[in-house]
Design an enzyme around this catalytic site. Sequence first.
Site, PDB file in Angstrom:
ATOM      1  N   GLY A   1       0.821  -1.206   0.000  1.00  0.00           N
ATOM      2  CA  GLY A   1       0.000   0.000   0.000  1.00  0.00           C
ATOM      3  C   GLY A   1       0.856   1.258   0.000  1.00  0.00           C
ATOM      4  N   SER A   2       0.403   2.256   0.718  1.00  0.00           N
ATOM      5  CA  SER A   2       1.068   3.561   0.682  1.00  0.00           C
ATOM      6  C   SER A   2       2.437   3.587   1.346  1.00  0.00           C
ATOM      7  CB  SER A   2       0.159   4.618   1.326  1.00  0.00           C
ATOM      8  OG  SER A   2      -0.986   4.809   0.531  1.00  0.00           O
ATOM      9  N   THR A   3       2.799   2.533   2.083  1.00  0.00           N
ATOM     10  CA  THR A   3       4.159   2.498   2.632  1.00  0.00           C
ATOM     11  C   THR A   3       5.190   2.390   1.512  1.00  0.00           C
ATOM     12  OG1 THR A   3       4.150   0.077   2.894  1.00  0.00           O
ATOM     13  CG2 THR A   3       3.352   1.384   4.752  1.00  0.00           C
TER      14      THR A   3
END
Length: 413
Positions: free
Chosen positions: A126-128
């Site tokens: 995801g956004s990591t």
Amino acid sequence: KIGKSGIEKYLEKALRGESGNLKLEVNAYGRIMKEIERVDGIPGKDVQLTIDSRLQQKAFELFGEESGAAVLLDVNTGEILAFVSAPSFDPNLMTKGVSNTDWKAWLNNEKRPLTDKAISGQYSPGSTFKMIVALAALEAGVIKPETRTYCAGKMFLGNHAFHCWKKEGHGHLNVVEALQHSCDIFFYETAQKLGIEKIADMARRFGLGSRIDVGLENEKAGLIPDKEWKLRRFGEPWQQGESVISGIGQGYILTTPLQLATMVARIANGGYEVKPTFTKVKDKSTIRKIDVADENIKLVKDGMFAVVNIPGSTAYRSHFDYNGQMMSGKTGSTQVRRITMKERQTRVLKQNELPWKYRDHGLFIAYAPHDNPKYAVAVLVEHGGGGSSVAAPLAGKILREAVMLDPTREEVR
């Protein structure tokens, strides 16, 4: 008894040593008459593991009834200080034989206690993953620190709409602000300009897409896709839309919590290629510097600091200040179900309205202290509903505990 799994199996030869030998002369009645020869055994080596029992226990307790994993590293050596997969089971039951009832309960538990999620669980980051995209774009010159992108809440590639998590959009943002607010549109457009090859190359430099090999069984490699992989796997060319969704860590990309901890440790330490280990690192001078400009890593770290410490940012509610020591981090949420167009047009169901197995996974990666990093953590909460709501508070408490227990903290004060 010998090591059958885990560290005991990995270090079996070192721990066992060599057996001795004793020759005796006995009479017809079995009575010892004299000693003929004695060869003393060689004791096995003492191995000091890096796990801090206090941090391990704290991290495990923080999970409570949640399912997931947490890995805490020393950013300068890669030494693993906490390594948690939840829920767990009592391994002592294995030594005398597990009852049929216990075994069936473990197998039928939807939270999979027998799976070591820290190394065997493969999840979309995801956004990591946005830090990797940012670094790749800055290194390639696709964006500069002052580059601003406009987010209106969605963008189109052909006739297909790609949505930002914030329906009304974020307006104009630079890379630090895009990380701070986790703007999807910024990273969609950046990934589209950048291309999957440069993204994949940067991801691999920071520990993603291959086994790290910490000595435990069943470690998974994750997946960092590129054009060659797509052609080999599906016999089809890479599509531009696949680069777009790779920009926010979705699509084919898979990572393990151990890999995410490695990634954030390498960012935190300024780009040094530390490798996670359960045994003490005696020589840090051999740790290689990754070929990434210091100023680009600093920009990414500025964005991670903003994520946690500026009011209104995605993880502000989890920030802490322990004697001036704060953390920097990045939230992430990954969908496990597809949101239909009809649902978008009416109302997208909230996480707590969904059955547990359909809720998003929540992720948070972080390091502390922000100005002199020592500890890095990756936390994944399966079906936790979101990185900011569940994973970030948990990670923050683990890092705060690490900072409080730091043996050099008196010097900091």
